[in-house]
Structure formats: structure tokens, C-alpha cells
Design a protein around this motif. Structure first.
Motif, PDB file in Angstrom:
ATOM      1  N   ASP A  77      40.580  42.281  40.801  1.00  0.00           N
ATOM      2  CA  ASP A  77      41.019  43.081  41.943  1.00  0.00           C
ATOM      3  C   ASP A  77      42.247  43.861  41.497  1.00  0.00           C
ATOM      4  N   PHE A  78      42.574  44.928  42.224  1.00  0.00           N
ATOM      5  CA  PHE A  78      43.710  45.765  41.844  1.00  0.00           C
ATOM      6  C   PHE A  78      44.626  45.983  43.036  1.00  0.00           C
ATOM      7  N   PRO A  79      45.943  46.049  42.788  1.00  0.00           N
ATOM      8  CA  PRO A  79      46.896  46.214  43.900  1.00  0.00           C
ATOM      9  C   PRO A  79      46.613  47.471  44.710  1.00  0.00           C
ATOM     10  N   GLU A  80      46.805  47.354  46.010  1.00  0.00           N
ATOM     11  CA  GLU A  80      46.589  48.498  46.893  1.00  0.00           C
ATOM     12  C   GLU A  80      47.871  49.280  47.158  1.00  0.00           C
ATOM     13  N   ARG A  81      49.016  48.687  46.801  1.00  0.00           N
ATOM     14  CA  ARG A  81      50.301  49.361  47.022  1.00  0.00           C
ATOM     15  C   ARG A  81      51.102  49.369  45.724  1.00  0.00           C
ATOM     16  N   PRO A  82      51.954  50.356  45.504  1.00  0.00           N
ATOM     17  CA  PRO A  82      52.777  50.407  44.304  1.00  0.00           C
ATOM     18  C   PRO A  82      53.644  49.153  44.157  1.00  0.00           C
ATOM     19  N   GLY A  83      53.658  48.585  42.953  1.00  0.00           N
ATOM     20  CA  GLY A  83      54.452  47.395  42.684  1.00  0.00           C
ATOM     21  C   GLY A  83      53.781  46.106  43.119  1.00  0.00           C
ATOM     22  N   GLY A  84      52.530  46.168  43.574  1.00  0.00           N
ATOM     23  CA  GLY A  84      51.823  44.979  44.029  1.00  0.00           C
ATOM     24  C   GLY A  84      51.409  44.086  42.870  1.00  0.00           C
ATOM     25  N   GLU A  85      51.208  42.796  43.180  1.00  0.00           N
ATOM     26  CA  GLU A  85      50.810  41.809  42.183  1.00  0.00           C
ATOM     27  C   GLU A  85      49.577  41.051  42.656  1.00  0.00           C
ATOM     28  N   ILE A  86      48.701  40.729  41.708  1.00  0.00           N
ATOM     29  CA  ILE A  86      47.552  39.875  42.009  1.00  0.00           C
ATOM     30  C   ILE A  86      47.564  38.716  41.018  1.00  0.00           C
ATOM     31  N   LEU A  87      47.776  37.513  41.523  1.00  0.00           N
ATOM     32  CA  LEU A  87      47.903  36.334  40.686  1.00  0.00           C
ATOM     33  C   LEU A  87      46.535  35.851  40.205  1.00  0.00           C
ATOM     34  N   LEU A  88      46.546  35.043  39.165  1.00  0.00           N
ATOM     35  CA  LEU A  88      45.324  34.584  38.531  1.00  0.00           C
ATOM     36  C   LEU A  88      44.434  33.799  39.496  1.00  0.00           C
ATOM     37  N   GLU A  89      45.050  32.913  40.285  1.00  0.00           N
ATOM     38  CA  GLU A  89      44.239  32.121  41.214  1.00  0.00           C
ATOM     39  C   GLU A  89      43.595  32.990  42.296  1.00  0.00           C
ATOM     40  N   ASP A  90      44.261  34.087  42.658  1.00  0.00           N
ATOM     41  CA  ASP A  90      43.680  35.012  43.636  1.00  0.00           C
ATOM     42  C   ASP A  90      42.463  35.727  43.058  1.00  0.00           C
ATOM     43  N   SER A  91      42.550  36.082  41.766  1.00  0.00           N
ATOM     44  CA  SER A  91      41.413  36.736  41.105  1.00  0.00           C
ATOM     45  C   SER A  91      40.225  35.793  41.004  1.00  0.00           C
ATOM     46  N   ILE A  92      40.484  34.531  40.679  1.00  0.00           N
ATOM     47  CA  ILE A  92      39.413  33.541  40.559  1.00  0.00           C
ATOM     48  C   ILE A  92      38.735  33.328  41.913  1.00  0.00           C
ATOM     49  N   GLU A  93      39.538  33.213  42.968  1.00  0.00           N
ATOM     50  CA  GLU A  93      38.978  33.035  44.317  1.00  0.00           C
ATOM     51  C   GLU A  93      38.146  34.250  44.729  1.00  0.00           C
ATOM     52  N   SER A  94      38.644  35.435  44.411  1.00  0.00           N
ATOM     53  CA  SER A  94      37.918  36.659  44.758  1.00  0.00           C
ATOM     54  C   SER A  94      36.591  36.733  44.018  1.00  0.00           C
ATOM     55  N   LEU A  95      36.586  36.318  42.743  1.00  0.00           N
ATOM     56  CA  LEU A  95      35.346  36.301  41.980  1.00  0.00           C
ATOM     57  C   LEU A  95      34.340  35.331  42.582  1.00  0.00           C
ATOM     58  N   ALA A  96      34.830  34.178  43.022  1.00  0.00           N
ATOM     59  CA  ALA A  96      33.950  33.178  43.618  1.00  0.00           C
ATOM     60  C   ALA A  96      33.300  33.706  44.897  1.00  0.00           C
ATOM     61  N   ASN A  97      34.034  34.528  45.634  1.00  0.00           N
ATOM     62  CA  ASN A  97      33.540  35.008  46.931  1.00  0.00           C
ATOM     63  C   ASN A  97      32.798  36.332  46.866  1.00  0.00           C
ATOM     64  N   ASN A  98      33.106  37.139  45.847  1.00  0.00           N
ATOM     65  CA  ASN A  98      32.542  38.500  45.810  1.00  0.00           C
ATOM     66  C   ASN A  98      31.936  38.831  44.446  1.00  0.00           C
ATOM     67  N   PHE A  99      31.309  37.845  43.814  1.00  0.00           N
ATOM     68  CA  PHE A  99      30.847  38.035  42.436  1.00  0.00           C
ATOM     69  C   PHE A  99      29.780  39.120  42.327  1.00  0.00           C
ATOM     70  N   GLU A 100      28.840  39.146  43.249  1.00  0.00           N
ATOM     71  CA  GLU A 100      27.743  40.106  43.158  1.00  0.00           C
ATOM     72  C   GLU A 100      28.249  41.541  43.160  1.00  0.00           C
ATOM     73  N   GLU A 101      29.183  41.841  44.052  1.00  0.00           N
ATOM     74  CA  GLU A 101      29.742  43.194  44.133  1.00  0.00           C
ATOM     75  C   GLU A 101      30.502  43.555  42.864  1.00  0.00           C
ATOM     76  N   LYS A 102      31.312  42.603  42.372  1.00  0.00           N
ATOM     77  CA  LYS A 102      32.106  42.871  41.176  1.00  0.00           C
ATOM     78  C   LYS A 102      31.231  42.987  39.932  1.00  0.00           C
ATOM     79  N   SER A 103      30.196  42.151  39.852  1.00  0.00           N
ATOM     80  CA  SER A 103      29.327  42.178  38.673  1.00  0.00           C
ATOM     81  C   SER A 103      28.596  43.516  38.559  1.00  0.00           C
ATOM     82  N   LYS A 104      28.254  44.147  39.689  1.00  0.00           N
ATOM     83  CA  LYS A 104      27.614  45.459  39.646  1.00  0.00           C
ATOM     84  C   LYS A 104      28.535  46.496  39.018  1.00  0.00           C
TER      85      LYS A 104
END
Length: 355
Positions: A77-104
Motif C-alpha cells: 500500500d502507499f501513503p495517501e498524504r505527504p509524509g505518511g507511513e505504512i508499517l510492515l504489519e499494516d502491509s501484511i494485514e492488507s495483503l491478507a485482506n486484499n490479495f486478489e486485487e493486489k495480485s492483479k
């Protein structure tokens, strides 16, 4: 164009894995570009954990991250605002929930950027016509068996790919923390984000795109992603579907100097070092006559495709070569305008010395 600087921790894992199996490549390019880099204790500890692990899933994912990070980065995932951060655990959770969309998005990038399919072919494959995929994957000689297997699985069996990726990422997260690399990166990135100035990064991004002749889409945001693990990230511009990004690090300081129209002593030394290399000169001479693809150049200079690709990477970083995709092949040509500017800079420097 809306430019969004930010930080995605998963990018640090991608960069670290890139060094795990391609250290000699990174060392060579870093040397040619004038970067002095030695992996610190934390990165060394993380890489040791990766290399020593016998788990097959981790080996596959490490190879994939190393070889096609410019495509698998779209698992993030990528920050929506300047200076935003996305932590590793947030990326893992997002992959678990939205894998099909991201894999495309990742498959789209792999097919177009790593396997050089046309957009028409990509659209057919994503609609379910997989007939042309196996042959193209098998011909990808610059990719390991693990990576070609994962690409095939991702296209044909995304659920299995998801399980492999999530298991490996959770293990890598442990190594990332235990090695101290996470704390080191977080501390240093925090300092960079404190100094965040939007106007400066807008200027850097626009100058960077112009220098390398990259045509970014004006209607989409451009993500500028910090990374602290490597001095040289090895990933300039990547795009897939409605996402476009640049990964940068301290090497941006050197790139800014290279982009500067005034030829400094260090920039002059850098260009002369690379132009003095016999193989690079063979490549430049060959593509000055007509554009050529990597296989052609490898036969002409009598070297492996991997070695030719390394030289082209350095020459591309210096904007001495341009590339364009024609169906399944990427053709490289001499950037004559850039070379003329360098020669004029050398002439000016010589005239000043005479006076």
C-alpha cells in the motif's frame, strides 16, 4: 502532478532481499556511480538469517523480491498524504485482506515490465487467456527457477501464492526486528521525515523525470518512497495500472549532482570513469548506430546477458542510454543529446583551464 513523499516499511524488506542474492551486482553499479556502501551490522544480521534459512517458502519469496522487486512492490500500500507511513504489519494485514486485487496489479507489472508483454496481451491474460504465459515464463532466462515458478503460481493459483507470501513475510518481519535493522531504519527515517519539505521533493521528482526522459501520468499521484537500507536502491520509476512510484535514498544527492548542468569535478570523474570502460564503450558505440536489445548486445560484446544488463543499468542511471519497448523486446539507443551536453561541459572546463 500530485507528488506524495512517504515511507513504506515493506520496501525496506524488498531492498534488503535484493542485496541478499545480487550483492556483486549492487557493488558493481554502486562503484560505477560513485557510491561507497558497506552493509552495517544490522543489515548483515538480517541477510544472514535469510541466507541460512532452509524453509522453501522463504527462499522462493527472497528470490522473487530480489529479482522482480520493481513489480512485487505493487503488493504494497502507499501513503495517501505527504509524509505518511505504512508499517510492515499494516502491509501484511492488507495483503491478507486484499490479495486478489493486489495480485492483479503485480501480475500486470510482471507481464508488461519483466516479461515484456504488450498491453493488449496483458489484458487478454488478465481476462483468463493464459495460453501464452508458460512459454514466455520459460524463456525468461534472467529469472531463477523459484521466481518463474512463483509467477506461474501467482497467475494460475493465487490462493497458494498468498499463503506462501504471507508465511514468508511474517518470518522476515521477525528477522527484520531481531537484527535491529527495523529500529535503525525507523530512527533514521524519522529524522528524514522531520525535515520533509514538499516543495523540495516536487522539484527533485520533476527534475528526475525530466533527466531520465520518463513520461509519468499527470492525472495520477506519483509516490516518492524513502528507503534507508541501501545506498543505491536500484529502482527508479515503476508503474502498474493506476499506481506510479519512485524509490529513492541517499543516492539522490549524487543523482542531483549528475543532473546539474554544471560539470563538477566529481561528476566529470564519474563520467570519465565509465566512458573509459572498454565494455561500456563497445555498448555505446554499438547502440549509436542503431537501437539493439540485450541479446544482440551480449553476442556483439561476447558477454552474458546479465553482465550486459549490469552495464546498461549504469549507463541508464547516467542517462547515456535510452530505452523503448517494442512488443516483447526492450531496445536501447544512445542518448546523443546527453552525450553532447557532457562533451560541451568538458570543452568549457578545458577552456577555463586554458584561461
Amino acid at each position: 502532478m500530485n507528488i506524495i513523499p512517504g515511507y513504506v516499511e515493506l520496501v525496506e524488506i524488498l531492498m534488503a532481499c535484493g542485496l541478499a542474492d545480487r550483492k556483486s551486482y549492487f557493488d558493481a553499479v554502486s562503484h560505477d556511480l560513485g557510491f561507497d556502501f558497506e552493509p552495517g551490522q544490522e543489515l548483515g544480521a538480517f541477510l544472514l538469517k535469510i541466507r541460512e534459512n532452509e524453509n522453501w517458502s522463504i527462499k522462493v519469496v527472497a528470490d522473487v523480491f530480489s529479482e522482480i522487486k520493481d513489480s512485487v512492490i505493487f503488493f504494497c500500500d502507499f501513503p495517501e498524504r505527504p509524509g505518511g507511513e505504512i508499517l510492515l504489519e499494516d502491509s501484511i494485514e492488507s495483503l491478507a485482506n486484499n490479495f486478489e486485487e493486489k495480485s492483479k496489479c503485480v501480475v500486470n507489472s510482471i507481464l508488461s515490465n519483466n516479461l515484456n508483454f504488450s498491453q493488449e496481451e496483458v489484458d487478454k491474460i488478465l481476462e483468463g487467456d493464459l495460453s501464452i504465459v508458460p512459454e514466455a515464463v520459460n524463456k525468461a532466462e534472467d529469472l531463477s527457477e523459484n521466481t518463474t515458478w512463483f509467477i506461474t503460481q501467482l497467475i494460475n493459483f493465487p490462493r497458494q501464492s498468498k499463503e506462501i507470501l504471507l508465511f514468508a513475510l511474517n518470518e522476515m518481519k521477525k528477522y527484520y526486528e531481531e537484527s535491529g535493522l527495523r529500529k535503525k531504519n525507523r530512527d533514521q527515517i524519522a529524522e528524514k521525515l522531520k525535515l520533509f519539505e514538499n516543495d523540495r521533493y516536487n522539484q527533485i521528482a520533476k527534475g528526475f523525470l525530466d533527466f531520465y526522459g520518463i513520461k509519468a501520468r499527470e492525472d495520477l499521484p506519483l509516490h516518492l518512497l524513502f528507503q534507508n537500507t541501501l545506498k543505491y536502491s536500484g529502482l527508479k520509476f515503476a508503474s502498474s495500472r493506476n499506481i506510479q512510484l519512485i524509490v529513492f535514498s541517499e543516492h539522490f544527492k549524487q543523482i542531483e549532482e549528475i543532473m546539474n548542468p554544471s560539470v563538477t569535478d566529481n561528476t566529470l570523474r564519474l563520467f570519465l570513469r565509465n566512458l573509459a570502460d572498454q565494455t561500456k564503450m563497445q555498448i555505446l558505440k554499438s547502440i549509436s548506430e542503431e537501437p539493439k536489445y540485450v541479446d544482440e548486445l551480449a553476442k556483439l560484446v561476447g558477454l552474458s546477458k546479465a553482465t550486459v544488463s549490469y552495464h546498461l543499468s549504469t549507463l541508464s542511471e547516467l542517462a547515456l542510454v535510452k530505452s523503448r519497448k517494442d512488443h516483447r523486446r526492450v531496445y536501447f539507443s544512445l542518448n546523443k543529446e546527453r552525450l553532447e551536453k557532457i562533451l560541451k561541459g568538458l570543452e568549457t572546463l578545458y577552456d577555463e583551464g586554458e584561461n
